[in-house]
Scaffold this motif. Sequence first.
Motif, PDB file in Angstrom:
ATOM      1  N   GLY A  33      -1.848   1.626   2.255  1.00 40.51           N
ATOM      2  CA  GLY A  33      -0.552   1.446   1.606  1.00 40.51           C
ATOM      3  C   GLY A  33      -0.198  -0.024   1.500  1.00 40.51           C
ATOM      4  O   GLY A  33       0.343  -0.480   0.486  1.00 40.51           O
ATOM      5  N   GLU A  34      -0.516  -0.782   2.512  1.00 39.82           N
ATOM      6  CA  GLU A  34      -0.255  -2.226   2.461  1.00 39.82           C
ATOM      7  C   GLU A  34      -1.175  -2.907   1.450  1.00 39.82           C
ATOM      8  O   GLU A  34      -0.756  -3.813   0.734  1.00 39.82           O
ATOM      9  CB  GLU A  34      -0.438  -2.830   3.852  1.00 39.82           C
ATOM     10  N   GLU A  35      -2.435  -2.473   1.388  1.00 41.67           N
ATOM     11  CA  GLU A  35      -3.357  -3.045   0.399  1.00 41.67           C
ATOM     12  C   GLU A  35      -2.871  -2.740  -1.012  1.00 41.67           C
ATOM     13  O   GLU A  35      -2.923  -3.594  -1.894  1.00 41.67           O
ATOM     14  CB  GLU A  35      -4.763  -2.471   0.599  1.00 41.67           C
ATOM     15  N   TRP A  36      -2.410  -1.520  -1.214  1.00 39.42           N
ATOM     16  CA  TRP A  36      -1.892  -1.130  -2.528  1.00 39.42           C
ATOM     17  C   TRP A  36      -0.702  -1.991  -2.920  1.00 39.42           C
ATOM     18  O   TRP A  36      -0.577  -2.421  -4.056  1.00 39.42           O
ATOM     19  CB  TRP A  36      -1.516   0.344  -2.488  1.00 39.42           C
ATOM     20  N   ARG A  37       0.184  -2.249  -1.980  1.00 38.04           N
ATOM     21  CA  ARG A  37       1.339  -3.109  -2.252  1.00 38.04           C
ATOM     22  C   ARG A  37       0.909  -4.517  -2.620  1.00 38.04           C
ATOM     23  O   ARG A  37       1.524  -5.152  -3.465  1.00 38.04           O
ATOM     24  CB  ARG A  37       2.263  -3.132  -1.041  1.00 38.04           C
ATOM     25  N   GLU A  38      -0.139  -5.019  -1.966  1.00 39.61           N
ATOM     26  CA  GLU A  38      -0.634  -6.356  -2.303  1.00 39.61           C
ATOM     27  C   GLU A  38      -1.116  -6.393  -3.748  1.00 39.61           C
ATOM     28  O   GLU A  38      -0.824  -7.338  -4.486  1.00 39.61           O
ATOM     29  CB  GLU A  38      -1.762  -6.755  -1.360  1.00 39.61           C
TER      30      GLU A  38
END
Length: 143
Positions: A33-38
């Motif tokens: 989820g954090e990678e997607w936000r990046e």
Amino acid sequence: MEPEVKNEINTPDFINAEDTGKLTPFGTEENTGEEWREYVDKATEFVADLPKYLSEFFGQYKSPFVTIGLLLAALIAVRLVLAILRSVNDIPLLAPTFELIGLGYTAWFVYRYLLRASNRKELVNDFNELKSQVLGHRNNPPL
């Protein structure tokens, strides 16, 4: 003595090996989820800066774009005129009528301006006057 066989299989972290037969959806971990936000943040930043990039690009290459645009406009105009002329040629008696009008105007122009020297001087003066009006020069030497 028989060698001991291990039933352990090295599985990646995102695969749940305990529940056999069940599929766990990919990306259920917090890390993805954090990678997607990046990725989303990078994409929105690019889209937000896109007008700046485009204005710099078009500002740098303005001259070639104008030249290409003028060439395309000229090409379209020539194609349009040729299409109109082809359609006029298809109308019976219209093309020969235009040819007669052109021959008559040419004969009048030769009689009016090219037969006598005084008329040729008048034509040169008229041409120089027209040239000065178009180009903006007042004192042009005669041709």
